[in-house]
Design a protein around this motif. Structure first.
Motif, PDB file in Angstrom:
ATOM      1  N   GLY A   1       1.023  -1.431  -0.514  1.00 19.11           N
ATOM      2  CA  GLY A   1      -0.308   0.174   0.164  1.00 19.11           C
ATOM      3  C   GLY A   1       0.513   1.132   0.447  1.00 19.11           C
ATOM      4  O   GLY A   1       1.092   2.314  -0.598  1.00 19.11           O
ATOM      5  N   LEU A   2       1.770   1.581   0.683  1.00 20.33           N
ATOM      6  CA  LEU A   2       2.631   2.277   1.059  1.00 20.33           C
ATOM      7  C   LEU A   2       3.539   2.544  -0.559  1.00 20.33           C
ATOM      8  O   LEU A   2       3.433   3.754  -1.134  1.00 20.33           O
ATOM      9  N   TYR A   3       4.305   1.600  -1.125  1.00 22.44           N
ATOM     10  CA  TYR A   3       4.490   1.359  -2.440  1.00 22.44           C
ATOM     11  C   TYR A   3       3.477   1.992  -3.596  1.00 22.44           C
ATOM     12  O   TYR A   3       3.564   2.666  -4.107  1.00 22.44           O
ATOM     13  N   ILE A   4       3.007   1.590  -3.511  1.00 22.79           N
ATOM     14  CA  ILE A   4       1.491   2.267  -4.710  1.00 22.79           C
ATOM     15  C   ILE A   4       1.320   3.140  -4.146  1.00 22.79           C
ATOM     16  O   ILE A   4       0.709   4.375  -5.648  1.00 22.79           O
ATOM     17  N   GLN A   5       1.226   3.849  -3.426  1.00 18.27           N
ATOM     18  CA  GLN A   5       0.588   5.236  -2.984  1.00 18.27           C
ATOM     19  C   GLN A   5       1.904   6.139  -2.862  1.00 18.27           C
ATOM     20  O   GLN A   5       2.022   7.462  -3.683  1.00 18.27           O
ATOM     21  N   SER A   6       2.792   5.881  -3.158  1.00 18.85           N
ATOM     22  CA  SER A   6       4.452   7.043  -3.519  1.00 18.85           C
ATOM     23  C   SER A   6       4.416   6.424  -5.199  1.00 18.85           C
ATOM     24  O   SER A   6       5.122   7.974  -5.179  1.00 18.85           O
ATOM     25  N   VAL A   7       4.248   5.454  -6.012  1.00 21.08           N
ATOM     26  CA  VAL A   7       4.450   5.496  -7.146  1.00 21.08           C
ATOM     27  C   VAL A   7       3.482   6.776  -8.228  1.00 21.08           C
ATOM     28  O   VAL A   7       2.156   7.232  -7.434  1.00 21.08           O
ATOM     29  N   PRO A   8       3.996   7.105  -9.137  1.00 24.33           N
ATOM     30  CA  PRO A   8       3.101   8.531 -10.276  1.00 24.33           C
ATOM     31  C   PRO A   8       1.777   7.910 -11.148  1.00 24.33           C
ATOM     32  O   PRO A   8       1.748   6.167 -10.612  1.00 24.33           O
ATOM     33  N   THR A   9       0.886   8.242 -10.915  1.00 26.68           N
ATOM     34  CA  THR A   9      -0.437   7.724 -11.742  1.00 26.68           C
ATOM     35  C   THR A   9       0.054   7.306 -12.871  1.00 26.68           C
ATOM     36  O   THR A   9       0.890   8.433 -14.013  1.00 26.68           O
ATOM     37  N   GLY A  10      -0.605   6.172 -13.030  1.00 26.12           N
ATOM     38  CA  GLY A  10       0.023   5.632 -14.554  1.00 26.12           C
ATOM     39  C   GLY A  10       0.878   4.566 -14.263  1.00 26.12           C
ATOM     40  O   GLY A  10       1.334   3.344 -15.324  1.00 26.12           O
ATOM     41  N   THR A  11       1.688   4.111 -13.348  1.00 21.79           N
ATOM     42  CA  THR A  11       2.168   3.369 -13.055  1.00 21.79           C
ATOM     43  C   THR A  11       1.381   2.026 -12.914  1.00 21.79           C
ATOM     44  O   THR A  11       0.874   1.821 -11.889  1.00 21.79           O
ATOM     45  N   PRO A  12       2.185   0.890 -13.646  1.00 22.60           N
ATOM     46  CA  PRO A  12       1.671  -0.246 -13.264  1.00 22.60           C
ATOM     47  C   PRO A  12       1.614  -0.912 -11.980  1.00 22.60           C
ATOM     48  O   PRO A  12       3.120  -1.108 -11.378  1.00 22.60           O
ATOM     49  N   VAL A  13       0.414  -1.872 -11.633  1.00 19.30           N
ATOM     50  CA  VAL A  13       0.786  -2.108 -10.261  1.00 19.30           C
ATOM     51  C   VAL A  13       0.065  -3.753 -10.169  1.00 19.30           C
ATOM     52  O   VAL A  13      -0.733  -3.305  -9.512  1.00 19.30           O
ATOM     53  N   ASP A  14      -0.326  -4.047 -11.952  1.00 20.77           N
ATOM     54  CA  ASP A  14      -0.460  -5.713 -11.201  1.00 20.77           C
ATOM     55  C   ASP A  14       0.413  -6.417 -10.354  1.00 20.77           C
ATOM     56  O   ASP A  14       1.355  -6.341 -10.155  1.00 20.77           O
ATOM     57  N   ILE A  15       0.068  -7.394 -10.823  1.00 22.56           N
ATOM     58  CA  ILE A  15      -0.122  -9.021 -10.201  1.00 22.56           C
ATOM     59  C   ILE A  15       1.854  -9.256 -10.315  1.00 22.56           C
ATOM     60  O   ILE A  15       3.140  -8.859 -10.148  1.00 22.56           O
ATOM     61  N   LYS A  16       1.649  -9.209 -11.806  1.00 23.60           N
ATOM     62  CA  LYS A  16       2.956  -9.884 -12.721  1.00 23.60           C
ATOM     63  C   LYS A  16       4.862  -8.664 -12.475  1.00 23.60           C
ATOM     64  O   LYS A  16       5.325  -8.591 -11.884  1.00 23.60           O
ATOM     65  N   THR A  17       3.480  -7.247 -12.587  1.00 27.58           N
ATOM     66  CA  THR A  17       4.291  -6.048 -12.352  1.00 27.58           C
ATOM     67  C   THR A  17       5.046  -6.348 -11.008  1.00 27.58           C
ATOM     68  O   THR A  17       6.787  -5.926 -10.370  1.00 27.58           O
ATOM     69  N   LEU A  18       4.632  -6.348  -9.632  1.00 30.50           N
ATOM     70  CA  LEU A  18       4.979  -6.754  -8.064  1.00 30.50           C
ATOM     71  C   LEU A  18       5.224  -7.318  -8.566  1.00 30.50           C
ATOM     72  O   LEU A  18       6.602  -6.820  -6.974  1.00 30.50           O
ATOM     73  N   SER A  19       5.181  -8.750  -8.502  1.00 31.52           N
ATOM     74  CA  SER A  19       6.799  -9.680  -8.171  1.00 31.52           C
ATOM     75  C   SER A  19       7.848  -9.584  -8.668  1.00 31.52           C
ATOM     76  O   SER A  19       8.536  -9.800  -8.442  1.00 31.52           O
ATOM     77  N   ALA A  20       7.813  -8.929  -9.841  1.00 29.09           N
ATOM     78  CA  ALA A  20       9.015  -8.719 -10.500  1.00 29.09           C
ATOM     79  C   ALA A  20       9.737  -7.413 -10.059  1.00 29.09           C
ATOM     80  O   ALA A  20      11.041  -7.334  -9.726  1.00 29.09           O
ATOM     81  N   ARG A  21       9.268  -6.856  -8.976  1.00 31.33           N
ATOM     82  CA  ARG A  21       9.644  -5.737  -8.253  1.00 31.33           C
ATOM     83  C   ARG A  21      10.098  -6.263  -6.949  1.00 31.33           C
ATOM     84  O   ARG A  21      11.312  -5.282  -5.875  1.00 31.33           O
ATOM     85  N   PHE A  22       9.514  -7.057  -6.258  1.00 33.37           N
ATOM     86  CA  PHE A  22       9.951  -7.151  -5.114  1.00 33.37           C
ATOM     87  C   PHE A  22      10.509  -8.912  -5.046  1.00 33.37           C
ATOM     88  O   PHE A  22       9.713  -9.274  -6.266  1.00 33.37           O
ATOM     89  N   SER A  23      10.397  -9.281  -4.011  1.00 31.46           N
ATOM     90  CA  SER A  23      11.315 -10.636  -3.593  1.00 31.46           C
ATOM     91  C   SER A  23       9.971 -11.626  -3.426  1.00 31.46           C
ATOM     92  O   SER A  23       9.910 -12.679  -3.582  1.00 31.46           O
ATOM     93  N   GLU A  24       8.599 -11.435  -3.061  1.00 31.16           N
ATOM     94  CA  GLU A  24       7.794 -11.735  -2.908  1.00 31.16           C
ATOM     95  C   GLU A  24       7.312 -12.242  -3.818  1.00 31.16           C
ATOM     96  O   GLU A  24       7.143 -11.772  -4.903  1.00 31.16           O
ATOM     97  N   GLY A  25       6.745 -13.907  -3.735  1.00 32.46           N
ATOM     98  CA  GLY A  25       6.185 -14.790  -4.929  1.00 32.46           C
ATOM     99  C   GLY A  25       4.235 -13.611  -5.545  1.00 32.46           C
ATOM    100  O   GLY A  25       3.543 -12.943  -4.649  1.00 32.46           O
ATOM    101  N   ALA A  26       4.127 -14.266  -6.596  1.00 31.81           N
ATOM    102  CA  ALA A  26       2.792 -14.055  -7.158  1.00 31.81           C
ATOM    103  C   ALA A  26       1.986 -14.274  -5.976  1.00 31.81           C
ATOM    104  O   ALA A  26       0.874 -13.986  -5.477  1.00 31.81           O
ATOM    105  N   THR A  27       1.775 -15.237  -5.348  1.00 29.96           N
ATOM    106  CA  THR A  27       1.319 -15.892  -4.449  1.00 29.96           C
ATOM    107  C   THR A  27       0.730 -14.848  -2.982  1.00 29.96           C
ATOM    108  O   THR A  27      -0.539 -14.399  -2.631  1.00 29.96           O
ATOM    109  N   ARG A  28       1.995 -14.170  -2.737  1.00 41.23           N
ATOM    110  CA  ARG A  28       1.517 -13.370  -1.519  1.00 41.23           C
ATOM    111  C   ARG A  28       0.966 -11.541  -1.984  1.00 41.23           C
ATOM    112  O   ARG A  28       0.695 -11.745  -1.427  1.00 41.23           O
ATOM    113  N   ILE A  29       1.675 -11.421  -3.058  1.00 41.37           N
ATOM    114  CA  ILE A  29       1.751 -10.076  -3.399  1.00 41.37           C
ATOM    115  C   ILE A  29      -0.297 -10.458  -4.102  1.00 41.37           C
ATOM    116  O   ILE A  29      -0.954  -9.365  -3.620  1.00 41.37           O
ATOM    117  N   ALA A  30      -0.288 -11.621  -4.446  1.00 39.21           N
ATOM    118  CA  ALA A  30      -2.013 -11.185  -4.530  1.00 39.21           C
ATOM    119  C   ALA A  30      -2.867 -11.181  -3.349  1.00 39.21           C
ATOM    120  O   ALA A  30      -3.604 -10.719  -3.342  1.00 39.21           O
TER     121      ALA A  30
END
Length: 300
Positions: free
Chosen positions: A62-91
């Motif tokens: 939530g803090l990361y999504i609030q800090s990025v500019p409008t229009g930044t992709p925040v889907d599960i695939k993009t967040l999984s590539a950005r953070f070390s947590e897997g797709a299941t935990r991010i979902a």
């Protein structure tokens, strides 16, 4: 002159104990070493940063999504590539934010006729509406949820496979997507399917066929309406998980059956890969073409 003044204090009052030493450091706990920021910062509400029901992963996302500019992709695939947590935990963390009103997902039709998913993040749930109406004026306004509606709980955890191969997860997703053909009440969303897929993969890892897993998930369903079919399937995947398959010893190598051969010495039939002498003649050291009678008969 002899009259007492009741408004005069009996004795001078000391400072309030909490203000005697305002800069004294506490004996325990965190000590803040703050620097006043003038750029590259984000204003975050303590309702999100100190939320009592959100997990640490959900608060961090939530803090990361609030800090990025409008229009930044925040889907599960993009967040999984950005953070070390897997797709299941991010979902699961995104579902927590969606359940508590910080995240909203709406579907809109673009100018070329395609359907696109728009993600809206609210820094203060319950007081949004102005910004959403400005960014998407063509979409109808959503009715606010009643104040007495209970918050939707996160789905129960499901078993995890030991080797989550892409082919195994693809088979699990296809199986979950086909449950609605068995019972229309088992219509699952894409988010619920992604959460339940590892549990189905754990079943398939234990030598169960997709037909057997489908029967275990759809048999003996209650007659009343299913308000949350994903929770029912998650419970069955965990409560009815079969044991691992028994250990199977490797099969012995197949016995090679050689063709029949005639012994060059005694003309006895034996099995062998090539013509020659039989095992009896070979063990006695007889040469081919010399019979046993020629070895015993005296010369004439």
């Amino acid at each position: 002159m002899d009259t007492e003044n009741p408004s005069a204090p009996a004795r001078p009052q000391s400072r309030i104990p909490g203000k005697n030493h305002p800069r004294r450091r506490p004996h325990s706990g965190v000590v803040h070493d703050n620097v006043r920021l003038t750029s590259h910062f984000t204003v975050v509400s303590n309702d999100l940063a100190q939320h009592p029901e959100l997990s640490g992963v959900a608060i961090g996302l939530g803090l990361y999504i609030q800090s990025v500019p409008t229009g930044t992709p925040v889907d599960i695939k993009t967040l999984s590539a950005r953070f070390s947590e897997g797709a299941t935990r991010i979902a699961a963390a995104l579902r927590e934010l969606e359940t508590h009103g910080y995240l909203r997902r709406t579907r809109e039709r673009t100018s070329d006729g395609r359907i696109a998913t728009r993600t809206i993040f609210c820094n203060n749930p319950g007081r949004h509406g102005t910004q959403a109406a400005t960014t998407a004026p063509e979409s109808p306004a959503r009715r606010p949820a009643p104040a007495d509606r209970p918050r939707r709980k996160a789905l129960p955890a499901v078993p995890q496979p030991s080797c989550p191969s892409p082919a195994l997860l693809r088979t699990a997703i296809d199986l979950l997507a086909g449950l609605r053909r068995e019972d229309p009440r088992l219509l699952l969303s894409a988010t619920d399917t992604e959460h339940l897929a590892p549990g189905v993969a754990a079943w398939l890892e234990r030598d169960l066929t997709p037909t057997a897993v489908r029967h275990a998930l759809t048999s003996a369903l209650p007659d009343e309406p299913l308000h949350r079919p994903a929770a029912l399937i998650a419970h069955r995947l965990t409560a009815q998980l079969p044991p691992p398959p028994p250990f199977r010893a490797p099969a012995p190598p197949p016995t090679v059956r050689h063709p029949l051969q005639n012994c060059d010495n005694c003309d006895l039939a034996f099995r062998g890969p090539e013509p020659g002498t039989c095992p009896s003649c070979t063990s006695k050291g007889r040469l081919p073409g010399i019979s046993s009678s020629s070895l015993t008969d005296p010369p004439r």
